[in-house]
Design a protein around this motif. Structure first.
Motif, PDB file in Angstrom:
ATOM      1  N   CYS A  28      -5.938  -6.772 -11.960  1.00  0.00           N
ATOM      2  CA  CYS A  28      -5.348  -7.796 -11.077  1.00  0.00           C
ATOM      3  C   CYS A  28      -4.732  -7.161  -9.838  1.00  0.00           C
ATOM      4  CB  CYS A  28      -4.292  -8.597 -11.836  1.00  0.00           C
ATOM      5  SG  CYS A  28      -4.942  -9.710 -13.090  1.00  0.00           S
ATOM      6  N   LEU A  29      -4.100  -6.014 -10.031  1.00  0.00           N
ATOM      7  CA  LEU A  29      -3.492  -5.335  -8.888  1.00  0.00           C
ATOM      8  C   LEU A  29      -4.566  -4.830  -7.931  1.00  0.00           C
ATOM      9  CD1 LEU A  29      -0.809  -4.424  -7.661  1.00  0.00           C
ATOM     10  CD2 LEU A  29      -1.067  -2.265  -8.879  1.00  0.00           C
ATOM     11  N   TYR A  30      -5.699  -4.345  -8.455  1.00  0.00           N
ATOM     12  CA  TYR A  30      -6.804  -3.932  -7.596  1.00  0.00           C
ATOM     13  C   TYR A  30      -7.297  -5.105  -6.758  1.00  0.00           C
ATOM     14  CZ  TYR A  30      -7.001   0.152 -10.675  1.00  0.00           C
ATOM     15  OH  TYR A  30      -6.692   1.278 -11.389  1.00  0.00           O
ATOM     16  N   LEU A  31      -7.381  -6.294  -7.397  1.00  0.00           N
ATOM     17  CA  LEU A  31      -7.837  -7.476  -6.671  1.00  0.00           C
ATOM     18  C   LEU A  31      -6.853  -7.874  -5.582  1.00  0.00           C
ATOM     19  CD1 LEU A  31      -9.202  -9.665  -9.610  1.00  0.00           C
ATOM     20  CD2 LEU A  31     -10.511  -8.288  -7.996  1.00  0.00           C
ATOM     21  N   VAL A  32      -5.557  -7.716  -5.850  1.00  0.00           N
ATOM     22  CA  VAL A  32      -4.541  -8.007  -4.836  1.00  0.00           C
ATOM     23  C   VAL A  32      -4.763  -7.155  -3.597  1.00  0.00           C
ATOM     24  CG1 VAL A  32      -2.077  -7.826  -4.292  1.00  0.00           C
ATOM     25  CG2 VAL A  32      -2.797  -8.808  -6.468  1.00  0.00           C
ATOM     26  N   ILE A  33      -4.955  -5.854  -3.801  1.00  0.00           N
ATOM     27  CA  ILE A  33      -5.131  -4.932  -2.679  1.00  0.00           C
ATOM     28  C   ILE A  33      -6.456  -5.191  -1.965  1.00  0.00           C
ATOM     29  CG2 ILE A  33      -5.273  -2.509  -2.019  1.00  0.00           C
ATOM     30  CD1 ILE A  33      -3.564  -1.861  -4.466  1.00  0.00           C
ATOM     31  N   ALA A  34      -7.513  -5.404  -2.742  1.00  0.00           N
ATOM     32  CA  ALA A  34      -8.835  -5.619  -2.139  1.00  0.00           C
ATOM     33  C   ALA A  34      -8.857  -6.878  -1.292  1.00  0.00           C
ATOM     34  CB  ALA A  34      -9.896  -5.701  -3.232  1.00  0.00           C
ATOM     35  N   HIS A  35      -8.304  -7.975  -1.798  1.00  0.00           N
ATOM     36  CA  HIS A  35      -8.303  -9.235  -1.051  1.00  0.00           C
ATOM     37  C   HIS A  35      -7.366  -9.162   0.155  1.00  0.00           C
ATOM     38  CE1 HIS A  35      -9.658 -11.489  -4.954  1.00  0.00           C
ATOM     39  NE2 HIS A  35     -10.607 -10.753  -4.412  1.00  0.00           N
ATOM     40  N   SER A  36      -6.261  -8.440   0.020  1.00  0.00           N
ATOM     41  CA  SER A  36      -5.325  -8.319   1.139  1.00  0.00           C
ATOM     42  C   SER A  36      -5.930  -7.517   2.284  1.00  0.00           C
ATOM     43  CB  SER A  36      -4.026  -7.651   0.670  1.00  0.00           C
ATOM     44  OG  SER A  36      -3.401  -8.402  -0.352  1.00  0.00           O
ATOM     45  N   CYS A  37      -6.770  -6.539   1.962  1.00  0.00           N
ATOM     46  CA  CYS A  37      -7.382  -5.688   2.979  1.00  0.00           C
ATOM     47  C   CYS A  37      -8.653  -6.292   3.564  1.00  0.00           C
ATOM     48  CB  CYS A  37      -7.687  -4.314   2.398  1.00  0.00           C
ATOM     49  SG  CYS A  37      -6.214  -3.347   1.990  1.00  0.00           S
ATOM     50  N   SER A  38      -8.927  -7.544   3.244  1.00  0.00           N
ATOM     51  CA  SER A  38     -10.120  -8.193   3.790  1.00  0.00           C
ATOM     52  C   SER A  38      -9.870  -8.838   5.146  1.00  0.00           C
ATOM     53  CB  SER A  38     -10.627  -9.259   2.806  1.00  0.00           C
ATOM     54  OG  SER A  38      -9.665 -10.292   2.632  1.00  0.00           O
TER      55      SER A  38
END
Length: 295
Positions: A28-38
């Motif tokens: 979930c934390l990986y998804l937070v970072i990935a979506h934020s950096c989009s």
């Protein structure tokens, strides 16, 4: 694992239809970072950083040049400093390990690119690279990287991403621990959420420090702080009006980036997931002992 048709989730629900599927906290934390950096600014900054790392790491000659420049400038601590680290393609939370070495070596990266592209800064490169020649492809790639990495838009975007994602670095390590308790993990996430809420409340002060750092970084490569040209109708990037570069990047970069991080934290670590994780308290091995006091 997560497929509702043929995955492990479906097999469990066949036996227990009311079971709730909950993602791994680290994922979930990986998804937070990935979506934020989009967001456009951060996405472009990551792409430029990726190209820079590949340019040096894919060529032993270029990598040796960079290490030689660092060794000549910092002979006492050059052995303790890491070179550029390629960005991990899958583990977004591990990319912060690549941001720090790039930030520390930024000025030396620019010196190396200037030497490759324009054959200048020979005194900073060491004796082994005084008369080295470079092919046309290397010169063209270095020239392109030099223009992209010295733009103020890249500098402020990189520093904003590097600074505000650093608050997730500690929780990343904790969520990967073997003995971490899932309920404690959600308590840690709650603390991280409060940190970002505090940053948003004090956005002017927080971003002012980042912008001052960006100005200092830009001066080291002779770049003037500027904001992109704004037009009436802009659909490829945010176009909030601003009277100066600091206000522009605060409104169009920092605030949307932090809002995205906060919203993704709320979305990925939702109340349903927290409620499901707390049901582990019903398991005898994790059941808390309650002491009842009678008057």
């Amino acid at each position: 694992m997560s497929s509702d048709n043929v995955g492990v989730q479906r097999k469990i629900k066949n036996e227990s239809p009311k079971a709730v599927y909950v993602y791994c906290s680290g994922h979930c934390l990986y998804l937070v970072i990935a979506h934020s950096c989009s967001l456009p600014n951060t996405r472009n900054a990551i792409a430029k950083l990726k190209n820079c790392c590949l340019f040096f790491l894919a060529s032993p000659k270029c990598e040796s040049l960079l290490q030689s420049i660092i060794m000549k400038a910092l002979p006492d601590i050059s052995k303790l400093r890491k070179g550029l680290i390629d960005l991990c393609r899958t583990r977004w939370a591990s990319r912060h390990d690549s941001y720090r070495p790039f930030y520390q070596a930024y000025c030396y990266v620019i010196i190396a690119l200037e030497y490759i592209a324009y054959d200048v800064n020979k005194d900073a490169c060491g004796k082994d690279f005084t008369n080295v020649t470079w092919d046309t492809t290397s010169r063209d790639n270095a020239n392109s990287l030099l223009k992209s990495l010295t733009s103020f838009d890249f500098i402020i975007s990189f520093l904003t991403m590097h600074q505000f994602l650093s608050h997730l670095e500690g929780i990343t390590v904790k969520l990967q621990g073997r003995t971490v308790d899932i309920i404690m993990a959600y308590h840690e996430i709650a603390e991280v959420k409060s940190v970002y809420k505090d940053i948003l409340r004090n956005m002017d002060e927080e971003f002012s420090r980042v912008y001052t750092q960006a100005e200092r970084m830009a001066r080291s490569v002779n770049t003037e702080p500027t904001k992109p040209r704004t037009v009436r109708r802009q659909i490829m990037r945010n176009n909030a009006p601003a009277i100066n570069p600091e206000e522009y990047y605060r409104r169009n970069l920092a605030i949307p980036f932090l809002n995205r991080i906060s919203s993704e934290l709320e979305s990925q670590f939702s109340d349903l997931s927290i409620l499901s994780s707390k049901r582990l308290g019903l398991v005898p091995s994790t059941l808390c002992t309650i002491t009842i006091c009678f008057d």
